[in-house]
Design a protein around this motif. Structure first.
Motif, short mmCIF file in Angstrom:
data_model
loop_
_atom_site.label_atom_id
_atom_site.label_comp_id
_atom_site.label_asym_id
_atom_site.label_seq_id
_atom_site.Cartn_x
_atom_site.Cartn_y
_atom_site.Cartn_z
N GLN A 146 0.85 -1.28 -0.05
CA GLN A 146 0.04 -0.10 0.08
C GLN A 146 0.85 1.18 0.11
N ILE A 147 0.40 2.12 -0.92
CA ILE A 147 1.16 3.38 -1.02
C ILE A 147 -0.02 4.72 -0.53
N PRO A 148 0.20 5.23 0.62
CA PRO A 148 -0.92 6.38 0.99
C PRO A 148 -0.95 7.44 0.11
N LEU A 149 -2.23 7.76 -0.41
CA LEU A 149 -2.35 9.09 -1.09
C LEU A 149 -3.12 10.10 -0.51
N GLU A 150 -2.90 11.32 -0.91
CA GLU A 150 -3.34 12.52 -0.26
C GLU A 150 -4.78 12.83 -1.08
N GLY A 151 -6.15 12.69 -0.30
CA GLY A 151 -7.30 12.69 -0.94
C GLY A 151 -7.43 14.28 -1.54
N ALA A 152 -8.50 14.33 -2.27
CA ALA A 152 -8.95 15.93 -2.53
C ALA A 152 -9.74 16.59 -1.66
N SER A 153 -9.87 17.87 -1.59
CA SER A 153 -10.59 18.59 -0.80
C SER A 153 -11.83 19.17 -1.41
N ASP A 154 -13.07 19.32 -0.74
CA ASP A 154 -14.15 20.08 -1.40
C ASP A 154 -14.74 21.06 -0.30
N ALA A 155 -14.65 22.47 -0.49
CA ALA A 155 -15.20 23.44 0.03
C ALA A 155 -16.47 23.42 0.54
N ASP A 156 -17.34 22.67 0.12
CA ASP A 156 -18.91 22.47 0.25
C ASP A 156 -18.83 21.58 1.73
N ILE A 157 -19.92 21.55 2.09
CA ILE A 157 -20.16 20.84 3.25
C ILE A 157 -21.35 19.81 3.04
N GLY A 158 -21.22 18.74 3.99
CA GLY A 158 -22.29 17.84 4.12
C GLY A 158 -22.22 16.98 2.66
N ALA A 159 -23.56 16.77 2.20
CA ALA A 159 -23.48 15.74 1.04
C ALA A 159 -22.51 16.19 0.07
N ASN A 160 -22.73 17.53 -0.30
CA ASN A 160 -21.90 18.06 -1.51
C ASN A 160 -20.37 17.95 -1.24
N ALA A 161 -19.88 17.72 -0.21
CA ALA A 161 -18.44 17.38 0.57
C ALA A 161 -18.00 15.86 0.63
N GLN A 162 -19.09 15.26 0.26
CA GLN A 162 -18.67 13.82 0.45
C GLN A 162 -18.21 13.15 -0.86
N LEU A 163 -16.81 12.88 -0.77
CA LEU A 163 -16.40 12.39 -2.01
C LEU A 163 -16.01 10.85 -2.30
N THR A 164 -15.98 10.74 -3.51
CA THR A 164 -15.69 9.30 -3.69
C THR A 164 -14.83 9.49 -4.82
N TYR A 165 -13.85 8.23 -4.87
CA TYR A 165 -12.61 8.18 -5.73
C TYR A 165 -12.70 6.98 -6.54
N THR A 166 -12.21 7.48 -7.70
CA THR A 166 -12.11 6.26 -8.84
C THR A 166 -10.72 6.28 -9.32
N LEU A 167 -10.29 5.28 -9.87
CA LEU A 167 -8.91 5.17 -10.47
C LEU A 167 -9.06 4.53 -12.02
N SER A 168 -8.43 5.06 -12.73
CA SER A 168 -8.30 4.73 -14.16
C SER A 168 -7.97 3.02 -14.15
N PHE A 169 -8.28 2.58 -15.18
CA PHE A 169 -8.15 0.89 -15.02
C PHE A 169 -6.88 0.75 -15.23
N SER A 170 -6.18 -0.52 -14.24
CA SER A 170 -4.93 -0.75 -14.21
C SER A 170 -4.84 -2.21 -13.60
N GLU A 171 -4.27 -3.09 -14.08
CA GLU A 171 -4.33 -4.42 -13.57
C GLU A 171 -3.17 -4.69 -12.35
N HIS A 172 -2.64 -3.79 -12.23
CA HIS A 172 -1.57 -3.78 -11.12
C HIS A 172 -1.92 -2.99 -9.89
N PHE A 173 -2.90 -1.91 -10.17
CA PHE A 173 -3.05 -1.18 -8.96
C PHE A 173 -4.99 -1.04 -8.55
N SER A 174 -4.69 -0.55 -7.58
CA SER A 174 -6.40 -0.30 -7.00
C SER A 174 -6.23 0.67 -5.92
#
Length: 877
Positions: A146-174
């Motif tokens: 595992q390599i720790p990553l720094e996530g993104a920030s959103d100035a909104d609050i509440g549901a507007n600030a709830q983030l989900t992440y996706t990674l482009s396809f790769s057979e080596h990483f997730s």
């Protein structure tokens, strides 16, 4: 947009109603980014003002420290948005975002508080710190890294600030998003498949962050992952666990195992060094050593199965790459038991000494046996040596009892050295031994025992009173008081005198019953036997008594021994002459000699012209001693240089003519005869014999008057003093008497001769009683050593043999062949009749001197005969 405004108005009405109910505070809500002029709420109406009253009374907002984004319409009294509302600018991430406003009403003056909430809208997209992020990852990183990553920030609050992440396809990483209460959300780039820099040196991925608003907004960041060409192959062992067995007696330096790890890299990345770590036990670090280059594990300490039987080791193989990689394996080393511990035997309890009367099965000792080895090496077999009289019995595992298997006898074995031996089942077997000293305590189970049942003691007569006769010793094998012996004389012994057997008495000298304690005594401690008085053989020949030995045990035991005390004769008695027993001529000669002759002189007669060898007298003497001391010899003392007409038999005492007598010899011969015994020193007596030489007629007269009494002899001696005429008349009378006597003797001899021819010859039995001691001389003369004589009956008038009879207390010698000559061997003279051993020694009587028989030595009875009678056998010469 119109719908949104209608919704805001509805909310405003609700807030006003709530303010009215709560007591005068007005609350309004307005979304951010509302356009200028947007009515927030009917403030005047909500404050209870009439239409037009808000303007008249000058309803206004109190100025704040910063520019207000809302204002009050003076005409309508409504609260309007005057400028852009940005919730993020006003409140940041705080929620809710409420603005506190003060409304001033003049005429009269009143102040109202208004709370304006600015609600969030999704007007901010997620934002990463950088549009591009470069990462480096070793190609040797394992999947799941595992390599720790720094996530993104959103100035909104509440549901507007709830983030989900996706990674482009790769057979080596997730991606892996981890949420925790403490750390919140953590974003990790996870390696799903091993990297290979030679295949894909750089991986480019797009990380997208999407918020929860409607519509949602997104933000992206490019991930550039560089695969480093490093030491991507760690050393590996062909087994994860190695099992090794080693005996505990392995020497130091022994190679236990050679490990080999491989590394697929090349160069320095494939150079491996080994290291050893002790997992268990921790104190075994100095027992093993590994060669860092070769991987050989060597033994550097001593192994002991009984202390540690299993070692767990970890071996690390590390290459020299950058960074270095390591491979691991475990070595399980099992120590094999070797029979290196001998059994051990302990004595837990010992009960000694053991009484010799202890019963079979008595427990003498308790033993404990153990062996530190295991298996067959620790299985112990025990036994006791010697096998008797003790044995081992197993009580429970490892415990034994030493018990008595046979009866003990302290007198035979007073102490046992017992050895308990133990042997294990190893190969070779080891042994142990434990010595036990088991003394046996004494019990009074042995009576004193004399060395001999019968002691024969010889004592010379005339011994001094208190003289030691013998030492008796009784053995008692017991110890201490049980073996301490005291001696005493049992008063049951009898003295035996010359006059008869023990217990008999007679007027002629019998001793009768006398206790043995009057003669002898024994020391109670030493057993020394001594005489209480001098002994006299002529009075006491044999003394038989018992000595009793008693120990000091409880109860006391005793033993007896018979003592036969034989008194040895000493030559303490000189020969004694008996009255003359010669022919009648002796009495006649004495009468003719006259009454005035010398006192103690013996008289005999001889006729003129008597031939040589004619017996004229016989000297008789006795000796109270016995044996050689009573063996007498007769010697004639003649003038020096002269040789008289008479001679005397050396052992017979017969005085006979040495030559024919003539007138030159004179009318009377005076002979001096010396009688000596054979003792040492010899004792003697003398006899004087006066021999008168007569004419033939006077000699015949003397022979005719041989049967006259001693009173007639006296009268004849008185008549000798008459004149010649009276003497002649007396001679004629005596001549007639002598002729009659000779005739009578002749007729009597004829009758006896005829009777002896037709009557059988038989031995004569003596009366009941014990055998007496009789000794005979070598030539046949009788010498009596006892006070009472025994008469013998002779079958005819021929020359007879003396006879000696006794019963000795020793067995007879074996019979042998008799000699063919006239002198039988001594063994031929033994015979047994009715349990009595008889010894007959013949000696011939003859008027002529005979040579002594060399084997006919005097013999004496040693003990009273066991039988009621003694047979006296008569043998002819």
């Amino acid at each position: 947009m119109g719908e949104r405004c209608c919704a805001a108005l509805v909310r405003l009405l609700v807030l006003q109603a709530a303010w009215a109910l709560s007591g005068g505070q007005v609350r309004y809500s307005v979304p951010e980014e509302a356009k200028a002029g947007t009515v927030v709420g009917r403030l005047a109406q909500d404050l209870g003002l009439e239409a037009g009253e808000a303007e008249a009374r000058r309803l206004r907002l109190v100025a704040q420290g910063r520019r207000a984004s809302v204002e009050v319409s003076g005409a309508s009294g409504a609260l309007l948005v005057s400028s852009r509302l940005d919730r993020e600018e006003l409140c940041g991430k705080s929620a809710p975002c409420a603005l506190r406003l003060e409304v001033l009403l003049e005429r009269p003056l009143r102040v109202f508080h208004v709370q304006l909430e600015v609600t969030d809208i999704n007007d901010n997209a997620p934002v990463f710190t950088a549009a591009r992020k470069n990462l480096s990852l070793s190609e040797t990183s394992p999947p799941g890294f595992q390599i720790p990553l720094e996530g993104a920030s959103d100035a909104d609050i509440g549901a507007n600030a709830q983030l989900t992440y996706t990674l482009s396809f790769s057979e080596h990483f997730s991606l892996d998003l981890q949420k925790t209460e403490e750390d919140g959300e953590s974003l990790f780039l996870v390696l799903r498949k091993s990297l290979d820099r030679e295949t894909i040196p750089v991986h480019r991925l797009v990380l997208t962050a999407t918020d929860g608003g409607r519509p949602s907004l997104t933000g992206t960041m490019e991930l550039v992952i560089s695969v480093l060409d490093v030491n991507d192959n760690a050393p590996q062992f062909n087994q994860s666990v190695y099992k090794v067995q080693v005996p505990e007696n392995a020497e130091r330096g022994t190679l236990l195992i050679r490990l080999n790890a491989t590394d697929l890299d090349e160069g320095a990345n494939s150079n491996i060094s080994y290291s050893l770590q002790m997992l268990s036990p921790q104190d075994g670090r100095d027992v093993f050593r590994i060669d860092r280059t070769s991987g050989e594990i060597l033994l550097t300490g001593d192994l002991d199965f009984e202390d540690v039987n299993l070692y767990r080791l970890q071996v690390d193989a590390t290459d020299k790459g950058t960074p270095p990689l390591s491979g691991h394996c475990k070595v399980v080393l099992e120590v094999l038991d070797v029979n290196d511990n001998a059994p051990e035997v302990w004595v837990t309890s010992l009960s000694v000494p053991v009484a010799e009367d202890a019963s079979v099965g008595t427990v003498v000792a308790l033993l404990s046996v153990s062996d530190r080895d295991s298996g067959e090496n620790g299985r112990v077999r025990c036994w006791v040596w010697p096998a008797s009289p003790f044995g081992l019995e197993a009580t429970f595992l490892g415990s034994y009892s030493l018990v008595l298997r046979e009866a003990l006898d302290r007198e035979r074995v007073s102490e046992y050295e017992v050895e308990v031996r133990a042997e294990d089942g190893g190969a070779p077997a080891l042994r142990a031994r434990r010595g036990l000293r088991v003394p046996v305590s004494d019990v009074n189970d042995n009576a004193p025992l004399f060395a001999q049942a019968v002691y024969t003691v010889l004592a010379r007569e005339n011994n001094a009173a208190g003289a030691e006769l013998a030492r008796l010793w009784a053995r008692d094998p017991d110890e201490a008081a049980n073996g301490r012996v005291s001696y005493s004389v049992w008063d049951g012994g009898l003295g035996v005198g010359v006059g008869g057997a023990a217990g008999s008495s007679s007027s002629s000298g019998g001793m009768g019953w006398r206790p043995a304690s009057s003669y002898v005594s024994v020391d109670a401690e030493s057993g020394r036997l001594w005489a209480l008085q001098p002994l006299d053989y002529e009075e006491l020949q044999v003394l038989q008594f018992e000595v009793r030995a008693v120990d000091a045990g409880e109860p006391a035991l005793s033993g007896n021994a018979t003592v036969q005390l034989f008194v040895l004769d000493e030559n303490d008695n000189a020969p004694a002459l008996l009255p003359a027993a010669g022919s009648a001529a002796e009495a006649a000669a004495a009468a003719l000699a006259g009454a005035g002759s010398e006192s103690g002189t013996l008289w005999a007669w001889a006729a003129w012209g008597a031939p040589a060898g004619q017996v004229v007298a016989k000297i008789r003497a006795v000796d109270a001693d016995s044996g050689y001391n009573a063996w007498l010899r007769y010697e004639l003392c003649e003038p020096q240089g002269g040789k008289g007409p008479f001679r005397v038999g050396l052992y017979s005492g017969e005085v006979s003519t040495a030559r024919a007598l003539d007138e030159a010899d004179g009318p009377r011969q005076r002979l001096l005869i010396v009688v000596r015994d054979h003792g040492e020193p010899a004792r003697s007596a003398t006899a004087t014999l006066s021999v008168s030489l007569l004419e033939a007629a006077e000699a015949a007269l003397a022979a005719g008057s041989s049967a006259a009494s001693s009173s007639a002899v006296s009268r004849s001696a008185a008549g000798a003093e008459l004149g010649p005429g009276a003497a002649s008349a007396a001679t004629n009378v005596w001549l007639v008497v002598a002729i009659c006597a000779v005739s009578s003797l002749f007729l009597l001899a004829v009758v006896l001769y005829g009777a002896s021819r037709w009557a059988p010859r038989a031995a004569v039995l003596s009366g009941p009683g014990p055998t007496t001691l009789v000794c005979a001389s070598e030539v046949g003369s009788w010498s009596y050593s006892q006070r009472h004589s025994r008469s013998l009956c002779v079958a005819d008038g021929a020359a007879k043999s003396d006879l000696m009879v006794f019963s000795p207390n020793f067995p007879p010698p074996p019979p042998g062949p008799a000699a063919k000559d006239t002198q039988p061997e001594p063994s031929a003279l033994l015979d047994t009749v009715s349990g009595n051993t008889l010894l007959a020694i013949p000696f011939s009587f003859s008027p002529l001197p005979r040579l002594p028989i060399p084997w006919a030595v005097p013999v004496c009875s040693l003990a009273p005969p066991p039988g009621p009678e003694s047979l006296v056998m008569l043998a002819e010469s």
